[in-house]
Design an enzyme around this catalytic site. Structure first.
Site, PDB file in Angstrom:
ATOM      1  N   THR A  32      62.261  46.152  86.949  1.00  0.00           N
ATOM      2  CA  THR A  32      61.741  45.670  85.674  1.00  0.00           C
ATOM      3  C   THR A  32      61.588  46.862  84.736  1.00  0.00           C
ATOM      4  O   THR A  32      61.301  47.972  85.173  1.00  0.00           O
ATOM      5  CB  THR A  32      60.357  45.018  85.808  1.00  0.00           C
ATOM      6  OG1 THR A  32      59.469  45.999  86.318  1.00  0.00           O
ATOM      7  CG2 THR A  32      60.374  43.830  86.727  1.00  0.00           C
ATOM      8  N   GLU A  83      61.605  39.002  87.330  1.00  0.00           N
ATOM      9  CA  GLU A  83      61.009  38.417  88.531  1.00  0.00           C
ATOM     10  C   GLU A  83      61.449  36.973  88.764  1.00  0.00           C
ATOM     11  O   GLU A  83      61.203  36.404  89.810  1.00  0.00           O
ATOM     12  CB  GLU A  83      59.470  38.443  88.438  1.00  0.00           C
ATOM     13  CG  GLU A  83      58.852  39.835  88.551  1.00  0.00           C
ATOM     14  CD  GLU A  83      58.759  40.568  87.231  1.00  0.00           C
ATOM     15  OE1 GLU A  83      59.499  40.195  86.282  1.00  0.00           O
ATOM     16  OE2 GLU A  83      57.962  41.511  87.112  1.00  0.00           O
ATOM     17  N   LYS A 134      43.227  40.146  69.263  1.00  0.00           N
ATOM     18  CA  LYS A 134      41.974  39.396  69.286  1.00  0.00           C
ATOM     19  C   LYS A 134      41.100  39.880  68.141  1.00  0.00           C
ATOM     20  O   LYS A 134      40.633  41.013  68.138  1.00  0.00           O
ATOM     21  CB  LYS A 134      41.261  39.573  70.615  1.00  0.00           C
ATOM     22  CG  LYS A 134      40.225  38.503  70.856  1.00  0.00           C
ATOM     23  CD  LYS A 134      39.826  38.416  72.307  1.00  0.00           C
ATOM     24  CE  LYS A 134      39.134  37.092  72.583  1.00  0.00           C
ATOM     25  NZ  LYS A 134      38.637  37.001  73.929  1.00  0.00           N
ATOM     26  N   TRP A 187      41.913  34.547  69.158  1.00  0.00           N
ATOM     27  CA  TRP A 187      43.258  35.040  69.443  1.00  0.00           C
ATOM     28  C   TRP A 187      44.192  34.761  68.278  1.00  0.00           C
ATOM     29  O   TRP A 187      44.143  33.704  67.660  1.00  0.00           O
ATOM     30  CB  TRP A 187      43.826  34.356  70.685  1.00  0.00           C
ATOM     31  CG  TRP A 187      43.083  34.665  71.939  1.00  0.00           C
ATOM     32  CD1 TRP A 187      42.328  33.798  72.674  1.00  0.00           C
ATOM     33  CD2 TRP A 187      43.000  35.919  72.606  1.00  0.00           C
ATOM     34  NE1 TRP A 187      41.792  34.439  73.761  1.00  0.00           N
ATOM     35  CE2 TRP A 187      42.193  35.746  73.744  1.00  0.00           C
ATOM     36  CE3 TRP A 187      43.531  37.189  72.360  1.00  0.00           C
ATOM     37  CZ2 TRP A 187      41.898  36.776  74.635  1.00  0.00           C
ATOM     38  CZ3 TRP A 187      43.245  38.213  73.245  1.00  0.00           C
ATOM     39  CH2 TRP A 187      42.438  38.011  74.365  1.00  0.00           C
TER      40      TRP A 187
HETATM   41  P1  AMP Z   1      62.373  41.195  81.466  1.00  0.00           P
HETATM   42  O1  AMP Z   1      61.824  41.124  82.843  1.00  0.00           O
HETATM   43  O2  AMP Z   1      62.731  42.587  81.036  1.00  0.00           O
HETATM   44  O3  AMP Z   1      63.509  40.235  81.282  1.00  0.00           O
HETATM   45  O4  AMP Z   1      61.213  40.757  80.479  1.00  0.00           O
HETATM   46  C1  AMP Z   1      60.575  39.522  80.605  1.00  0.00           C
HETATM   47  C2  AMP Z   1      59.652  39.297  79.431  1.00  0.00           C
HETATM   48  O5  AMP Z   1      60.398  39.178  78.227  1.00  0.00           O
HETATM   49  C3  AMP Z   1      58.877  38.014  79.531  1.00  0.00           C
HETATM   50  O6  AMP Z   1      57.747  38.134  80.356  1.00  0.00           O
HETATM   51  C4  AMP Z   1      58.517  37.768  78.070  1.00  0.00           C
HETATM   52  O7  AMP Z   1      57.389  38.524  77.680  1.00  0.00           O
HETATM   53  C5  AMP Z   1      59.722  38.289  77.338  1.00  0.00           C
HETATM   54  N1  AMP Z   1      60.625  37.180  76.982  1.00  0.00           N
HETATM   55  C6  AMP Z   1      61.759  36.796  77.596  1.00  0.00           C
HETATM   56  N2  AMP Z   1      62.332  35.753  76.958  1.00  0.00           N
HETATM   57  C7  AMP Z   1      61.535  35.452  75.916  1.00  0.00           C
HETATM   58  C8  AMP Z   1      61.566  34.462  74.872  1.00  0.00           C
HETATM   59  N3  AMP Z   1      62.559  33.587  74.737  1.00  0.00           N
HETATM   60  N4  AMP Z   1      60.539  34.460  73.991  1.00  0.00           N
HETATM   61  C9  AMP Z   1      59.522  35.352  74.085  1.00  0.00           C
HETATM   62  N5  AMP Z   1      59.444  36.305  75.020  1.00  0.00           N
HETATM   63  C10 AMP Z   1      60.432  36.359  75.937  1.00  0.00           C
END
Ligand code: AMP
Length: 542
Positions: free
Chosen positions: A186, A331, A439, A444
């Site tokens: 990640t 994940e 916040k 929020w």
């Molecule tokens: P990653 O593991 O690098 O793919 O990041 C995952 C994170 O990206 C998620 O927990 C979200 O915070 C953000 N994310 C992924 N897709 C979206 C989406 N369509 N809208 C908003 N946030 C997103």
């Protein structure tokens, strides 16, 4: 009593075998680092993947060993997707946009024995080779003629040379379906990256779900362009889905600018593409400037970050390209939700339609979702109550690689760190990343809501909303704006957009203009960087 059906393990190699047998002449087209366009078909992929599997075996790569890649989207990377995982080893894809020290850290942590890389990353390899103690050999993803003449502490060979040295007589082993197949870390902004170790079973189940009509909607009739990198959560599973359905695949290599993407889409008849909003911004700017449209592309999957509604509107209204807004995480392999239509969910206006599509969408079968409050209690699915999003399912990680003792689940659910609402129809909407929440005065404020409003202004290329400390309200929202080239807009004009649309107290206090909103290695806005820069607004202006 047991059922009496065949026990066929769900294996990645079976996806390739299926594609070879049933869609053998379907094309895989790749823009290569070498600058040209390479084309072959699933039969060619199968042959070369088996040759590569023999090469890995000859090197002594055994069941469970890690083989790493630093590579763009292309056919050679695809060959490794199948050769490495198919033979029972683990493909560790590394994001080459990360810092050299992070790349080194991940290589050491995963213990990869061989590192394949695209020629673009030769300087990075030279920088880390001497310190990558576990790597036994480097493989440049090119032919013998293009093999760089550099001396590294370990052997350097070419991808095509390895393939040429071996025949394609290789039987994919009948692995246990729970065998590890791929490893992706990640892109955490703090601490060391965490590895997610996918299995053959989770990958095949994820592909079945992703291919569905209400998810990525993939078919043999499609020509799919994964712009989302193969080093970022397996390009959202598209290299597997494509084999499963027999779609044509089009790989962009390192050329991700609007003009290159548009040319590829048009000349190769791409019907479906997938990527993060930042990449599509370049593509949209290109087609709007040139006046060119899309002859064949009718769908685009946008995820990885919230898709701004004006982007959805631009694709749909001006270019007849349906946007599939999707949410996922490393994940989750990564598919969590896709915003696809449903009967009974009526929208009365174009604005309502856009508001619906701004949601991250519904869960496919295989993903269960719930939201919980600060006390851990379930919150209602009323489209208003916002809480932390928890998920579970057969393609959700249960623990991190080599951190199994840390226990990342909460009562069997994975806490995503995203804050979301879920409405009565099952549509989930992310309001924030928990660390990005604002916040103010105990209330929020959704940074994504505020960003979407600013992003609707024609002069705005990118909008980021962050919290800055405030003596009275604890935190207040401020906007950081990157304007489109040559475009002008005053702060007051942007702030006026908020009046009458949201509660007065949630309107941003200030607008800061920047040349470029900082974006991380996977296309997400680096809010921590913006917070550091603007947390003392007085200093930030001076
Ligand atoms: P990653 O593991 O690098 O793919 O990041 C995952 C994170 O990206 C998620 O927990 C979200 O915070 C953000 N994310 C992924 N897709 C979206 C989406 N369509 N809208 C908003 N946030 C997103």
């Amino acid at each position: 009593m047991h059922g009496q059906m065949m026990q066929m393990p769900l294996l990645i190699s079976s996806l390739l075998t299926h594609a070879e047998r049933n869609h053998g002449d379907r094309e895989i087209v790749s823009r290569r680092v070498e600058g040209d366009l390479h084309r072959y078909d699933y039969r060619g992929l199968g042959r070369r993947a088996r040759q590569m599997a023999n090469a890995l075996k000859a090197h002594g790569i055994r069941h469970g060993d890690r083989v790493a890649t630093l590579a763009w989207n292309g056919y050679r990377h695809m060959e490794l997707y199948y050769a490495v995982s198919g033979s029972g080893a683990v493909l560790h894809t590394i994001n080459p946009r990360l810092h050299a020290e992070q790349v080194l850290w991940m290589l050491e942590h995963s213990g990869a024995r061989v590192l394949f890389f695209d020629l673009t990353f030769m300087p990075l390899i030279e920088q880390i080779a001497a310190r990558a103690t576990r790597i036994e050999a480097f493989v440049a993803m090119c032919d013998r003629a293009n093999l760089p003449r550099v001396s590294l502490s370990k052997p350097l060979v070419s991808h095509d040379g390895l393939i040429a040295a071996h025949d394609d007589d290789f039987e994919w082993p009948p692995l246990d379906e729970n065998t590890a197949a791929t490893l992706c870390y990640t892109s955490g902004t703090t601490g060391n990256p965490k590895g997610v170790l996918y299995s053959h079973r989770s990958t095949v189940l994820h592909s079945l779900a992703a291919a569905q009509r209400d998810a990525f909607n993939c078919s043999a009739m499609d020509a799919i362009l994964p712009v989302v990198p193969m080093f970022h959560v397996n390009a959202w599973g598209l290299p597997y889905v494509a084999c499963m359905v027999g779609a044509k695949l089009v790989f962009p290599g390192p050329w991700l600018d609007g003009a290159s993407l548009h040319e590829l889409i048009e000349t190769e008849g791409v019907t479906l593409s997938a990527g993060v909003p930042t990449v599509w911004q370049g593509l949209l700017a290109q087609v709007e400037a040139s006046g060119a449209g899309f002859k064949t592309m009718r769908r685009t999957i946008i995820g990885g970050a919230a898709c701004p509604p004006p982007m959805i509107a631009a694709f749909q209204d001006r270019h007849d390209v349906t946007v599939l807004h999707a949410w996922g995480m490393t994940e989750l392999s990564p598919l969590g939700t896709v915003c696809s239509p449903k009967p009974g969910v009526t929208v009365d206006s174009a604005e309502d339609q856009l508001a619906l599509q701004a949601k991250q969408g519904r869960a496919p079968f295989g993903v269960e979702m719930k939201i919980v409050g600060a006390d851990g209690a379930d919150l209602p699915h009323d489209g208003r109550s916002a809480g932390e999003l928890l998920v579970r399912g057969p393609w959700v990680a249960a623990s991190y690689f080599r951190r199994a003792d840390e226990g990342m689940l909460r009562d069997g659910w994975f806490p995503t760190g995203d804050i979301a609402t879920i409405d009565a129809d099952g549509y989930m909407q992310i309001t924030d990343r928990s660390k990005d929440l604002i916040k103010s005065g105990g209330e929020w404020i959704s940074s994504i809501d505020l960003e979407n409003i600013a992003a609707a202004h024609p002069a705005v290329a990118m909008a980021a909303c962050i919290a800055v400390p405030h003596p009275k309200w604890d935190e207040r929202p401020v906007l950081v704006i990157q304007r489109k080239p040559e475009a002008q807009v005053a702060p007051e004009e942007l702030l006026a957009l908020y009046h009458g649309r949201i509660a007065r107290w949630s309107i941003p206090d200030q607008v800061f203009f920047v040349d470029a909103v900082p974006v991380g290695a996977t296309g997400k806005v680096l809010k921590a960087e913006l917070r550091a820069r603007f947390s003392d607004p007085v200093a930030a202006v001076n």
